[in-house]
Design a protein around this motif. Structure first.
Motif, mmCIF file in Angstrom:
data_model
loop_
_atom_site.group_PDB
_atom_site.id
_atom_site.type_symbol
_atom_site.label_atom_id
_atom_site.label_comp_id
_atom_site.label_asym_id
_atom_site.label_seq_id
_atom_site.Cartn_x
_atom_site.Cartn_y
_atom_site.Cartn_z
ATOM 1 N N LYS A 179 0.833 -1.213 0.000
ATOM 2 C CA LYS A 179 0.000 0.000 0.000
ATOM 3 C C LYS A 179 0.858 1.249 0.000
ATOM 4 C CE LYS A 179 -4.222 -1.714 2.121
ATOM 5 N NZ LYS A 179 -5.158 -1.564 3.233
ATOM 6 N N LEU A 180 1.939 1.228 0.746
ATOM 7 C CA LEU A 180 2.835 2.378 0.786
ATOM 8 C C LEU A 180 3.449 2.627 -0.585
ATOM 9 C CD1 LEU A 180 4.202 4.626 2.357
ATOM 10 C CD2 LEU A 180 5.971 2.993 3.021
ATOM 11 N N GLN A 181 3.865 1.577 -1.265
ATOM 12 C CA GLN A 181 4.440 1.729 -2.610
ATOM 13 C C GLN A 181 3.400 2.280 -3.580
ATOM 14 O OE1 GLN A 181 7.593 1.527 -3.471
ATOM 15 N NE2 GLN A 181 8.067 1.048 -1.349
ATOM 16 N N GLN A 182 2.158 1.807 -3.464
ATOM 17 C CA GLN A 182 1.093 2.320 -4.326
ATOM 18 C C GLN A 182 0.819 3.792 -4.040
ATOM 19 O OE1 GLN A 182 -2.105 -0.386 -3.512
ATOM 20 N NE2 GLN A 182 -1.450 -1.864 -5.070
ATOM 21 N N LEU A 183 0.827 4.165 -2.767
ATOM 22 C CA LEU A 183 0.629 5.575 -2.408
ATOM 23 C C LEU A 183 1.757 6.447 -2.941
ATOM 24 C CD1 LEU A 183 -0.698 5.372 1.255
ATOM 25 C CD2 LEU A 183 -1.931 6.229 -0.740
ATOM 26 N N LYS A 184 2.981 5.949 -2.842
ATOM 27 C CA LYS A 184 4.126 6.701 -3.366
ATOM 28 C C LYS A 184 3.993 6.903 -4.872
ATOM 29 C CE LYS A 184 7.614 5.554 0.101
ATOM 30 N NZ LYS A 184 8.896 4.880 0.346
ATOM 31 N N GLN A 185 3.574 5.863 -5.577
ATOM 32 C CA GLN A 185 3.410 5.964 -7.020
ATOM 33 C C GLN A 185 2.278 6.932 -7.376
ATOM 34 O OE1 GLN A 185 5.487 4.576 -9.361
ATOM 35 N NE2 GLN A 185 4.361 5.989 -10.671
ATOM 36 N N MET A 186 1.177 6.856 -6.636
ATOM 37 C CA MET A 186 0.068 7.781 -6.867
ATOM 38 C C MET A 186 0.504 9.221 -6.624
ATOM 39 S SD MET A 186 -3.052 5.634 -5.107
ATOM 40 C CE MET A 186 -4.227 6.968 -5.199
ATOM 41 N N ALA A 187 1.285 9.434 -5.576
ATOM 42 C CA ALA A 187 1.781 10.779 -5.266
ATOM 43 C C ALA A 187 2.682 11.293 -6.388
ATOM 44 C CB ALA A 187 2.522 10.769 -3.937
ATOM 45 N N LEU A 188 3.537 10.430 -6.918
ATOM 46 C CA LEU A 188 4.387 10.832 -8.038
ATOM 47 C C LEU A 188 3.555 11.173 -9.262
ATOM 48 C CD1 LEU A 188 7.377 8.317 -7.851
ATOM 49 C CD2 LEU A 188 7.454 10.788 -7.534
ATOM 50 N N ASP A 189 2.549 10.354 -9.543
ATOM 51 C CA ASP A 189 1.684 10.599 -10.699
ATOM 52 C C ASP A 189 0.940 11.925 -10.573
ATOM 53 O OD1 ASP A 189 2.525 8.159 -11.682
ATOM 54 O OD2 ASP A 189 0.706 7.077 -11.058
ATOM 55 N N GLN A 190 0.535 12.276 -9.354
ATOM 56 C CA GLN A 190 -0.214 13.512 -9.120
ATOM 57 C C GLN A 190 0.703 14.695 -8.790
ATOM 58 O OE1 GLN A 190 -3.379 12.895 -6.279
ATOM 59 N NE2 GLN A 190 -4.007 10.977 -7.248
ATOM 60 N N LYS A 191 2.008 14.459 -8.808
ATOM 61 C CA LYS A 191 3.012 15.485 -8.515
ATOM 62 C C LYS A 191 2.765 16.134 -7.150
ATOM 63 C CE LYS A 191 3.974 16.339 -13.298
ATOM 64 N NZ LYS A 191 3.909 17.233 -14.434
ATOM 65 N N THR A 192 2.627 15.300 -6.137
ATOM 66 C CA THR A 192 2.422 15.748 -4.764
ATOM 67 C C THR A 192 3.203 14.820 -3.844
ATOM 68 O OG1 THR A 192 0.752 16.361 -3.138
ATOM 69 C CG2 THR A 192 0.285 14.402 -4.457
ATOM 70 N N SER A 251 -5.378 14.987 1.887
ATOM 71 C CA SER A 251 -6.505 15.317 1.013
ATOM 72 C C SER A 251 -7.557 14.216 1.031
ATOM 73 C CB SER A 251 -6.032 15.591 -0.412
ATOM 74 O OG SER A 251 -5.455 14.440 -0.974
ATOM 75 N N ALA A 252 -7.137 12.954 1.136
ATOM 76 C CA ALA A 252 -8.097 11.852 1.224
ATOM 77 C C ALA A 252 -8.888 11.922 2.530
ATOM 78 C CB ALA A 252 -7.368 10.517 1.115
ATOM 79 N N ILE A 253 -8.228 12.255 3.620
ATOM 80 C CA ILE A 253 -8.908 12.397 4.913
ATOM 81 C C ILE A 253 -9.905 13.548 4.849
ATOM 82 C CG2 ILE A 253 -8.589 13.059 7.326
ATOM 83 C CD1 ILE A 253 -5.917 11.499 7.219
ATOM 84 N N ASP A 254 -9.484 14.684 4.282
ATOM 85 C CA ASP A 254 -10.382 15.836 4.161
ATOM 86 C C ASP A 254 -11.613 15.478 3.327
ATOM 87 O OD1 ASP A 254 -8.762 17.436 5.679
ATOM 88 O OD2 ASP A 254 -7.787 18.404 3.955
ATOM 89 N N GLU A 255 -11.388 14.812 2.209
ATOM 90 C CA GLU A 255 -12.487 14.463 1.307
ATOM 91 C C GLU A 255 -13.446 13.460 1.960
ATOM 92 O OE1 GLU A 255 -12.730 12.148 -2.881
ATOM 93 O OE2 GLU A 255 -11.278 13.783 -2.770
#
Length: 76
Positions: free
Chosen positions: A47-60, A68-72
């Motif tokens: 899950k951590l690796q997937q989150l890291k990849q998602m963050a890279l894809d979204q440039k964050t 942002s997921a918690i806020d949403e």
């Protein structure tokens, strides 16, 4: 008595000239930000690796992605 009045006025002038910062904020480099508390979170490695990849894809960052997921999910 006059000295006391002047010192009170001077003190009042100093207090009024300062910017008020609430206890839930801190001033860093002229920017007021909410105080953050460090919180340790254990995640499965996949899950951590997937989150890291998602963050890279979204440039964050992973931190911003999680916030942002918690806020949403919970605060909107």
């Amino acid at each position: 008595m006059k000295k006391k009045d002047n010192s009170t006025i001077n003190l009042l002038g100093k207090v009024l000239s300062q910017k008020a910062v609430t206890p839930i904020q801190e001033n860093k480099n002229g920017i007021i930000k909410p105080i953050e508390k460090t919180f340790l979170l254990s995640l499965p490695e996949t899950k951590l690796q997937q989150l890291k990849q998602m963050a890279l894809d979204q440039k964050t960052t992973v931190r911003n992605l999680i916030n942002s997921a918690i806020d949403e999910k919970y605060f909107k």
